[in-house]
Design an enzyme around this catalytic site. Structure first.
Site, PDB file in Angstrom:
ATOM      1  N   ASN A 237      35.199  40.535  38.036  1.00 34.34           N
ATOM      2  CA  ASN A 237      35.168  39.460  36.909  1.00 34.34           C
ATOM      3  C   ASN A 237      33.925  39.410  36.192  1.00 34.34           C
ATOM      4  OD1 ASN A 237      37.749  39.214  37.815  1.00 34.34           O
ATOM      5  ND2 ASN A 237      37.496  37.137  38.210  1.00 34.34           N
TER       6      ASN A 237
ATOM      7  N   GLU B   6      37.052  35.286  43.041  1.00 38.12           N
ATOM      8  CA  GLU B   6      35.913  34.731  42.923  1.00 38.12           C
ATOM      9  C   GLU B   6      35.633  33.490  44.104  1.00 38.12           C
ATOM     10  OE1 GLU B   6      35.639  32.947  39.010  1.00 38.12           O
ATOM     11  OE2 GLU B   6      35.627  34.922  38.171  1.00 38.12           O
TER      12      GLU B   6
ATOM     13  N   ARG C 104      47.848  41.056  35.839  1.00 36.10           N
ATOM     14  CA  ARG C 104      47.245  40.349  36.974  1.00 36.10           C
ATOM     15  C   ARG C 104      47.545  38.851  36.982  1.00 36.10           C
ATOM     16  NH1 ARG C 104      41.878  37.910  37.735  1.00 36.10           N
ATOM     17  NH2 ARG C 104      41.840  37.554  39.947  1.00 36.10           N
TER      18      ARG C 104
ATOM     19  N   GLU D 251      38.959  40.786  35.014  1.00 41.38           N
ATOM     20  CA  GLU D 251      38.757  39.749  34.121  1.00 41.38           C
ATOM     21  C   GLU D 251      37.570  39.985  33.356  1.00 41.38           C
ATOM     22  OE1 GLU D 251      38.508  35.639  35.038  1.00 41.38           O
ATOM     23  OE2 GLU D 251      39.810  35.806  36.837  1.00 41.38           O
TER      24      GLU D 251
ATOM     25  N   TYR E 188      31.617  38.331  32.438  1.00 41.48           N
ATOM     26  CA  TYR E 188      31.845  37.712  31.180  1.00 41.48           C
ATOM     27  C   TYR E 188      30.630  38.109  30.328  1.00 41.48           C
ATOM     28  CZ  TYR E 188      36.420  35.908  32.501  1.00 41.48           C
ATOM     29  OH  TYR E 188      37.788  35.763  32.575  1.00 41.48           O
TER      30      TYR E 188
ATOM     31  N   HIS F  38      43.984  31.701  43.758  1.00 40.11           N
ATOM     32  CA  HIS F  38      42.932  31.469  42.487  1.00 40.11           C
ATOM     33  C   HIS F  38      42.867  30.029  42.794  1.00 40.11           C
ATOM     34  CE1 HIS F  38      42.050  33.384  38.472  1.00 40.11           C
ATOM     35  NE2 HIS F  38      41.281  32.220  38.760  1.00 40.11           N
TER      36      HIS F  38
HETATM   37  C1  FCB Z   1      37.064  33.020  35.570  1.00 45.01           C
HETATM   38  C2  FCB Z   1      38.223  32.399  36.466  1.00 45.01           C
HETATM   39  C3  FCB Z   1      39.705  32.292  35.313  1.00 45.01           C
HETATM   40  C4  FCB Z   1      38.981  31.771  33.894  1.00 45.01           C
HETATM   41  C5  FCB Z   1      37.716  32.519  33.712  1.00 45.01           C
HETATM   42  C6  FCB Z   1      37.434  32.092  32.275  1.00 45.01           C
HETATM   43  O1  FCB Z   1      35.923  32.314  36.187  1.00 45.01           O
HETATM   44  O2  FCB Z   1      38.644  33.313  37.406  1.00 45.01           O
HETATM   45  O3  FCB Z   1      40.319  31.535  36.154  1.00 45.01           O
HETATM   46  O4  FCB Z   1      39.060  30.331  34.148  1.00 45.01           O
HETATM   47  O5  FCB Z   1      36.857  32.431  34.331  1.00 45.01           O
END
Ligand code: FCB
Length: 448
Positions: free
Chosen positions: A296, A167, A78, A354, A298, A122
């Site tokens: 995405n 995002e 990607r 992500e 985390y 992006h």
């Molecule tokens: C996300 C972004 C990516 C990167 C990660 C850590 O929000 O899409 O570009 O910075 O965080």
């Protein structure tokens, strides 16, 4: 699906990057200036004072990088396309040399059997469009659709998976609301117009995509979904978490999948004299059928009520457990909860576009990088992805952020997310232990 690595056939194992974070060559071969090229030159906005001018020099070294992907066994990659490489001033005459770069990259990926997933935006808006109001100006959505249409016709079927935006929440709230990202505007009243125009541009690009009648390609979007939890069972905290979930997720999910903004958030923002500039027909365009959704995720966010925050009346509670170098709590169930959240709106095929972690990697005297913490993070999150599939979620792929260390926006180059270490002085790439770990996960999964 009981076996540890029993992922569905055809599951995509990938890594993700974004143009500004890796390409460098910021003013070469006719590329126009982007809002990030401008923003990074403002004193004090990037934590370590670095820029993405050179970044990982991927613009020149892409073939070497595709080689690493192939060696890792990735079957998907990607990346994003820099709008100002294609249209240096945002519209008008396209820059063939800029397009040629992506043509070479895509051909190389396809030659290696690596499925390209391309994101059209992006966060690197052509500065010329920012000078005319940027995403706060409705016209930018029309220019985006022209750019999208041009790229679909030029690269179309060679990219099986297209995403319009990455995002929109971050672009909206950080780019225009608090100014931590480019273009660095601090104007809460721009938030809803910017968000609306991003959504509108998405819908217009979907129309352009359908008009191009590509047989072998699909279109979707990538959203940030970080589960929001209340800090306590107190109703005020529960409402606070619901508001932040509304601002980060629901004001994008509901327009996309239900063709309307969430009532509670419209009321909440109206009290702050904020409203989306909806014109007749917009919501139909925004909610056009798409083919997949990228997620995405985390970590999770825990909120308590606090009206000193004028925008959402909520405050983040610091994580109690272990965190990554970003200070983000390690919470593997973010994968399951994020996918479930999206599942309340759609049964489209989903991708984790992500997931990954920054840690303060240590390069040993022999040059090796034994990033055990990143391996633990990935192992736990991949296991969570498997739990999500076992629970019936139609998850089709998992992309690690990121293929290699890169320019982490306002954090600069200090935060390293890569599977591959980059020595910025020499541009030397070194596999971290996590890259070998991911290679082995993929090999086992593909074999089984
Ligand atoms: C996300 C972004 C990516 C990167 C990660 C850590 O929000 O899409 O570009 O910075 O965080």
């Amino acid at each position: 699906m009981s076996d540890k690595h029993d992922f569905p056939p055809g599951f995509l194992w990938g890594a993700a990057t974004a143009a500004y974070q890796i390409e460098g060559a910021w003013d070469e071969d006719g590329k126009g200036e982007s809002i990030w090229d401008r923003f990074v030159r403002r004193p004090g906005v990037i934590a370590d004072g670095t820029t993405g001018d050179v970044a990982c020099d991927h613009y020149r070294r892409y073939a070497e990088d595709v080689g690493y992907m192939a060696a890792m066994g990735l079957n998907a990659y990607r990346f994003s396309i820099a709008w100002p490489r294609i249209f240096p001033s945002g519209s008008g005459r396209p820059n063939q040399v800029g397009l040629d770069f992506y043509r070479r990259l895509i051909d190389d990926l396809n030659r290696h059997g690596i499925t390209p997933m391309a994101t059209l935006y992006h966060w690197d808006l052509p500065q010329a469009l920012e000078d005319r109001g940027g995403w706060a100006n409705r016209d930018t959505a029309l220019r985006f659709a022209e750019y999208a249409s041009y790229v679909f016709h030029a690269l179309g079927n060679d990219v099986p998976l297209w995403a319009t935006h990455n995002e929109p929440f971050i672009q909206t709230f950080y780019g225009y609301g608090n100014g931590e990202n480019a273009p660095g505007r601090r104007n809460p009243w721009a938030i809803l117009p910017v968000g609306h125009h991003l959504l509108l541009s998405h819908g217009l690009a979907v129309d352009a995509f359908r008009a191009a009648s590509l047989k072998a390609a699909q279109i979707g979007m990538v959203l940030i979904i970080w589960p929001h939890h209340p800090a306590s069972a107190r109703p005020a905290d529960v409402r606070a978490a619901r508001r932040t979930d509304g601002a980060m997720h629901r004001i994008f999910l509901e327009p996309l999948f239900r063709g309307r903004y969430p009532e509670d958030m419209l009321r909440h923002f109206a009290r702050r004299l904020m409203r989306p500039p909806v014109r007749p027909g917009d919501m139909e365009i925004i909610s056009r059928t798409i083919d997949f959704l990228g997620v995405n995720t985390y970590t999770r966010l825990v909120h308590t009520a606090d009206w000193r925050d004028p925008l959402t009346g909520a405050r983040l509670v610091p994580a109690r457990g272990p965190t990554t170098a970003m200070g983000w709590e390690i919470y593997p169930d973010c994968i399951v909860e994020a996918l479930q959240k999206v599942g309340e709106y759609t049964d489209l095929p989903l991708y984790i576009t992500e997931n990954g972690a920054a840690f303060d990697d240590v390069v040993e005297p022999d040059g090796s990088i034994n990033d055990a913490a990143r391996i633990d993070y990935l192992r736990a999150h991949i296991a969570a992805a498997r739990r999500a599939i076992n629970a019936g979620i139609d998850l089709r792929g998992y992309f690690v952020w990121s293929l290699m260390d890169n320019f982490e926006w306002a954090q600069g180059k200090a935060k390293r997310f890569g599977l591959i270490h980059v020595d910025y002085a020499t541009q030397r790439r070194t596999w971290k232990a996590s890259a070998r770990f991911f290679r082995d996960v993929i090999a086992e999964s593909v074999r089984s």
